[in-house]
Each structure stands twice: as structure tokens, then as C-alpha cells.
Design a protein around this motif. Sequence first.
Motif, PDB file in Angstrom:
ATOM      1  N   ARG A 103       0.838  -1.199   0.000  1.00 43.75           N
ATOM      2  CA  ARG A 103       0.000   0.000   0.000  1.00 43.75           C
ATOM      3  C   ARG A 103       0.878   1.256   0.000  1.00 43.75           C
ATOM      4  O   ARG A 103       1.959   1.268   0.600  1.00 43.75           O
ATOM      5  CB  ARG A 103      -0.864  -0.035   1.268  1.00 43.75           C
ATOM      6  N   ASP A 104       0.376   2.306  -0.636  1.00 41.43           N
ATOM      7  CA  ASP A 104       1.099   3.583  -0.594  1.00 41.43           C
ATOM      8  C   ASP A 104       1.180   4.083   0.846  1.00 41.43           C
ATOM      9  O   ASP A 104       0.246   3.907   1.621  1.00 41.43           O
ATOM     10  CB  ASP A 104       0.339   4.641  -1.421  1.00 41.43           C
ATOM     11  N   GLY A 105       2.301   4.695   1.180  1.00 44.56           N
ATOM     12  CA  GLY A 105       2.405   5.360   2.482  1.00 44.56           C
ATOM     13  C   GLY A 105       2.947   4.489   3.599  1.00 44.56           C
ATOM     14  O   GLY A 105       3.077   4.959   4.731  1.00 44.56           O
TER      15      GLY A 105
END
Length: 171
Positions: A103-105
Motif C-alpha cells: 500500500r502507498d504510504g
Amino acid sequence: MSLAGCFGCHMSFLDIDERLFALIERVEFDRSPLTDLKAVGRCDIGLVEGGLCNAENVQVLREFRAHCKTLVAVGACAINGGLPAQRNHLRIDELLRAVYQQRDGLAAGAQVPDDPELPLPLNRVHPIHEVVHIDYSLPGCPPSADAFWQFLTDLMAGRTPQLGHGLMHYD
Ligand code: SF4
């Protein structure tokens, strides 16, 4: 008790509002999210919200079943897996990696949690009747407060619960 549920069925139960006072005159609560009891004792009626999504759910459900004379599958999740069962057409390992690693982040090096204290997820979400015998189902997502009240009133009076037309729904 809540397994793979959202606590919405418990909230709807609490929506019986002042009728709770009449109820607690007549019943004693054992293990529940509303009490602090950690282990279940002998009960006449067990209400189960949520399906089975991990190994701990299965263990808790089996123990609950063994202690309850009458077990009720409450809400869509307990009855047929509910919305969480939408993950059943996906692979659990890919899902976990997507959320915890890809996932991004996320922080660099983030991994899928693997501490042995964490219950292992099941490959699929299961309704509770696939693991234990259930005596009744109370449908709805969640069942309405009036449905809870009618259902419990009937059960406590020794009657087979009868939900009238307006109280029976699946959404
Ligand atoms: S049936 Fe609906 S309200 Fe009840 S636990 Fe499942 S998602 Fe929540």
C-alpha cells in the motif's frame, strides 16, 4: 459475542433503549462485549454476531456453543458470512501483502504481521453454521431493535420466535 462482526448488531440490540431495563430485570449477562467476563459460563441463550475470519473466531465459537443451550446466529455476517465474505474470491496471502506491504504510504520494509499472538486468518470467511449447530437465525444487517425485542421476548417465554413481516429483513 462478536466474531468477524462490526459490533453493529450489538448496537442495534442496545437500540431497544429503555426496554433494556425490563430485560436486565429478567436476565443475567455472561461473557459479552458489554460485560468484563473473560470466559463464558453456562448460558440459556447465546447471541453470536459475525462470521468466522480467523482461528480465534473458531475457537471462541466452539467454546460458546458448548456452553449455550440455545445458540442464535445474529445478523447477516453470522448467517451467511455477510459483507466480509466478499473477500472469499480473493487470495488471503495476496490481500495481506496488498494491505501491509504494498500500500502507498507504508514505512520502508513493512511486513505482514506474523507475531504468534495474532490469530491466523482463514482462507475464507465462513458463516457460523458451517462450524457449529445453530438453533435460530435473526436476520438483518443489523436486525432492528424491534426484531431483537420480539425475538428475545419469544425465546424467554419459551416460544419459537416469530418475526412478523415488518421485522424480517436481510439488509
Ligand atoms: S450483520 Fe451487519 S451490523 Fe451485524 S455485524 Fe455484520 S455487518 Fe455488522
